[in-house]
Design a protein around this motif. Structure first.
Motif, short mmCIF file in Angstrom:
data_model
loop_
_atom_site.label_atom_id
_atom_site.label_comp_id
_atom_site.label_asym_id
_atom_site.label_seq_id
_atom_site.Cartn_x
_atom_site.Cartn_y
_atom_site.Cartn_z
N ASN A 29 -8.35 -23.43 31.36
CA ASN A 29 -9.24 -23.15 30.53
C ASN A 29 -9.91 -24.17 29.75
O ASN A 29 -11.14 -24.40 29.23
N LYS A 63 -12.14 -25.87 31.96
CA LYS A 63 -13.41 -25.33 32.08
C LYS A 63 -14.20 -25.25 31.10
O LYS A 63 -15.68 -25.42 31.06
N GLU A 69 -15.62 -21.30 38.92
CA GLU A 69 -16.16 -20.02 38.70
C GLU A 69 -15.58 -18.75 38.35
O GLU A 69 -15.83 -18.19 37.21
N HIS A 70 -14.22 -18.62 38.84
CA HIS A 70 -13.47 -17.67 38.33
C HIS A 70 -11.82 -18.16 38.46
O HIS A 70 -11.66 -18.96 39.08
N LYS A 112 -8.13 -16.44 38.26
CA LYS A 112 -7.02 -15.13 38.40
C LYS A 112 -5.62 -15.58 38.49
O LYS A 112 -5.43 -16.50 39.20
N THR A 151 -11.27 -20.07 41.83
CA THR A 151 -12.54 -20.14 42.83
C THR A 151 -13.64 -21.01 42.29
O THR A 151 -14.00 -20.99 41.18
N ILE A 195 -16.20 -19.58 46.75
CA ILE A 195 -16.62 -18.06 46.60
C ILE A 195 -16.36 -17.51 48.19
O ILE A 195 -16.02 -16.42 48.35
#
Length: 245
Positions: free
Chosen positions: A39, A42, A55-56, A58, A96, A162
């Protein structure tokens, strides 16, 4: 005597419960630690750099039932020590990205962190699995500081684009709860779809590189134009002031 046996069993069960609770909590804390690191990267890209490759994200903690099934399948002993040493995907994170190059950038940034120790790397992008699956898998080890101990915990990190994630998710749904042998023509078509996804990844990255080149050329032209204007601004300003006197 019976009371002593009951007390011994109770204390043993209590001790075992605490040990199992600590065991699962350590992996939960490891996930939180790695998620914080990701994080930070990011947010840094989002607020400081012009481009954010993530992008993502999880994360998941393997359920106790899944852990025990894997222990049984692999033939390991049913002990906390054996599980901790051999089952390295209890804590898992999937990142991702937009482009293939982003995968290796993020992998490099995570590996450079002082408290992240790389244990194993499997590059299924350069060497896809037979079914067409592509992703970069890292097994890392990070320290978790408990109230009375420090523990080194394994975390599995999967980094993919992706398109790779889209293919893997749908492939899993197609196979889900199908316990028989998959027909060969379905295997062939899924592999063909994986190749198509890979081609799309490379085409989109090529387009991005071309756009970046165009932007750089445009920025260079604007910079030259500013320098040109500045060369003629001073004499013009000087003449204006001079003629007004």
């Amino acid at each position: 005597m019976a009371l002593e046996i009951k007390d011994t069993n109770f204390n043993h069960m209590k001790s075992l419960k605490i040990e199992l609770l600590r065991f699962m909590m350590s992996y939960k804390f490891a996930l939180e630690e790695m998620n914080t690191k990701i994080n930070i990267l990011k947010q840094e890209f989002q607020y400081i750099h012009d481009y954010n490759p993530i992008e993502h994200v999880k994360s998941r903690l393997k359920a106790p039932e899944s852990i025990l099934n894997k222990v049984h399948r692999k033939g390991y002993k049913f002990s906390v020590k054996e599980i901790r040493e051999n089952i390295r995907d209890i804590a898992g994170i999937r990142i991702t990205c937009s482009y293939i190059s982003d995968i290796y950038k993020i992998s490099s940034m995570l590996q450079k962190q002082k408290d992240v120790k790389l244990i194993e790397i499997k590059d299924y992008i350069k060497n896809p699995k037979p079914n067409g699956y592509q992703s970069l898998h890292l097994i890392v080890q990070i320290p978790i500081f408990m109230s009375d101990r420090e523990e080194q915990i394994f975390v599995e990190i999967q980094i993919r684009t992706i398109a790779m994630d889209f293919w893997a998710s749908l492939e899993h749904k197609i196979y889900y709860k199908y316990n028989k042998e998959i027909p060969q023509h379905i295997k062939d078509e899924l592999k063909e779809a994986a190749v198509t996804a890979s081609q799309l990844d490379r085409k989109m990255e090529k387009l991005q590189e071309e756009m970046n080149q165009l932007k750089e050329e445009e920025d260079d032209n604007l910079q030259e134009l500013r320098m040109y204007d500045e060369r003629f601004l001073l004499p013009y300003d000087f003449l204006t002031k001079f003629s007004s006197k």
